[in-house]
Design an enzyme around this catalytic site. Sequence first.
Site, PDB file in Angstrom:
ATOM      1  N   GLY A  40       5.970   7.572  -3.764  1.00 19.96           N
ATOM      2  CA  GLY A  40       6.798   7.131  -2.351  1.00 19.96           C
ATOM      3  C   GLY A  40       7.535   8.937  -2.698  1.00 19.96           C
ATOM      4  O   GLY A  40       6.499   9.516  -2.811  1.00 19.96           O
ATOM      5  N   GLU A  83       4.233   9.829  -8.564  1.00 22.20           N
ATOM      6  CA  GLU A  83       2.777  10.526  -7.304  1.00 22.20           C
ATOM      7  C   GLU A  83       4.058  10.611  -6.158  1.00 22.20           C
ATOM      8  O   GLU A  83       3.944   9.368  -5.473  1.00 22.20           O
ATOM      9  CB  GLU A  83       1.986   9.698  -7.695  1.00 22.20           C
ATOM     10  CG  GLU A  83       1.072  11.255  -6.385  1.00 22.20           C
ATOM     11  CD  GLU A  83       1.293  10.474  -4.329  1.00 22.20           C
ATOM     12  OE1 GLU A  83       1.725  11.594  -4.223  1.00 22.20           O
ATOM     13  OE2 GLU A  83       0.071   9.797  -4.873  1.00 22.20           O
ATOM     14  N   ASN A 119       1.138   3.097   3.593  1.00 23.15           N
ATOM     15  CA  ASN A 119       0.093   3.558   3.613  1.00 23.15           C
ATOM     16  C   ASN A 119      -1.322   3.394   3.444  1.00 23.15           C
ATOM     17  O   ASN A 119      -2.241   3.654   4.324  1.00 23.15           O
ATOM     18  CB  ASN A 119       0.249   5.798   3.536  1.00 23.15           C
ATOM     19  CG  ASN A 119       0.292   5.953   2.543  1.00 23.15           C
ATOM     20  OD1 ASN A 119       0.676   4.848   1.564  1.00 23.15           O
ATOM     21  ND2 ASN A 119       0.216   7.173   2.207  1.00 23.15           N
TER      22      ASN A 119
END
Length: 497
Positions: A240, A262, A166
């Site tokens: 992820g 995270e 992203n």
Amino acid sequence: MNASHEEHDLSSRVAHALPRRRGHYWGGQWHEAGGARLQTHNPSTGELLAELPTAGAAEVDAAVAAAAQAFPGWARTPPLQRARALREAATRIRAHAQELALLDAADCGNPVKAMLFDAEIAATQLEYFAGLVLEIKGETIPTGNGSLNYTLRQPLGVVGRIFPFNHPFMFAAGKIAAPLAAGNTVLVKPPEQAPLSTLRLMELLADLFPPGVLNCVVGDRGTGAAIAAHPQVAAVGLIGSVGAGKAVLRAAADTLKRPLLELGGKNAMVVFPDADFERAVDGAVRGMNFTWCGQSCGSTSRLFLHASVHDRFVQALVDRIGQAHVPGIATDLRTTMGALIDRTQYQRTLGYIESARTEGAALACGGRHPADPALRNGWFIEPTVFTDVRPDMRVAREEIFGPVLSVLRWDDAESMFEAVNGTELGLTASLWTTDLLTAHRAAARVQAGYVWINDCSSHFIGAPFGGWKQSGLGREESKDELFEFTQLKNVNVSMLG
């Protein structure tokens, strides 16, 4: 397209932004070896951008060996010299920001305008951690027994960093900063769906660090698993999904390597009846991160509206979304909402939309592929809002990673907090109220690692970011991230004769 095509649509320049090297990078050299070929496509058009080799165990072994060989020298490098290298990396990134933004827009489907901010954020993180190199220090401890007792913080060794699609470049450049500043060497694995900006980063920084200090292997989940399990890798940082985080922990268990995870979020935004209405509506639109098609772990995808403002808020929300976010080709400067990363994520999101309908949620807007013929070959879904959502519905419990916002009505605070905290995830939360007491009490009650009051989506360099529960382990974007890549040693010197 009209006469302003040349100004707005940068797609013709994508070919010039592509990295010249399409392999792995370790030990200061490029390597083309690997197994199956990996293809990366433009999510806006379906166009094939590049084919790359997939790193297997042999390539991971070689890259780790190069990083391990370089570690002692880099660990001995004076801290201010390491800092100069990081600052120079930031300078080069800013000089190439537009081409990097264009490359990410083409490769991951996010609008090019937004990707310019990603390049700036990455450069800022490099500068921030460069400024912290002299803070990697210990303390003296008054033991009172005739000894000098002190602690040292020392680097771990080889650090693996694995990140998602992203924000590919922001993560590639920003997440090497803390481990390099602390004196570790780094092996990065970019996302298999969008690896090109990471390879371009390796090209830009190839002559900046000694051979083996910065390394990269391209690959799939198997490549990431090989890094996480490798006995010479001392720590793995992953951004992820929860599933990916659990896989990394399992792979790292045999060697007890340090994890920094995270992970996902199913984040709540709570609007109290006294909230500033206009600001809260803008916050609900912004917090969902429709610009990135909702593909953000921090997206506030559960919107809890008090019954007294619910109907008016939903109408204003739908109107504002329609004005602000219209899907478009990511390399067009006018685009405010991009495409989903690939067919898999596209079909997965449509499946959640159908699930919400089946379970009885009411569709307020969106829910389908845009009608614009120019978007027919891309993975686009309109910004989607469901009302009448219950906490037990899949769209209210599971992270979709797509442009789907679930609206839940509440009038009882106890039941609301129970629903807000009723997931296994706890990354962020956003609270909207003008009452100071309500704000602080709510912030204490929500089970999330990062809480905004009358704000959302903003990150502040130096403020620790990370999740509760299954949303992760450890903290990033702060001094805490730097310390994640050090180990503490105690030294006791007897002063007795």
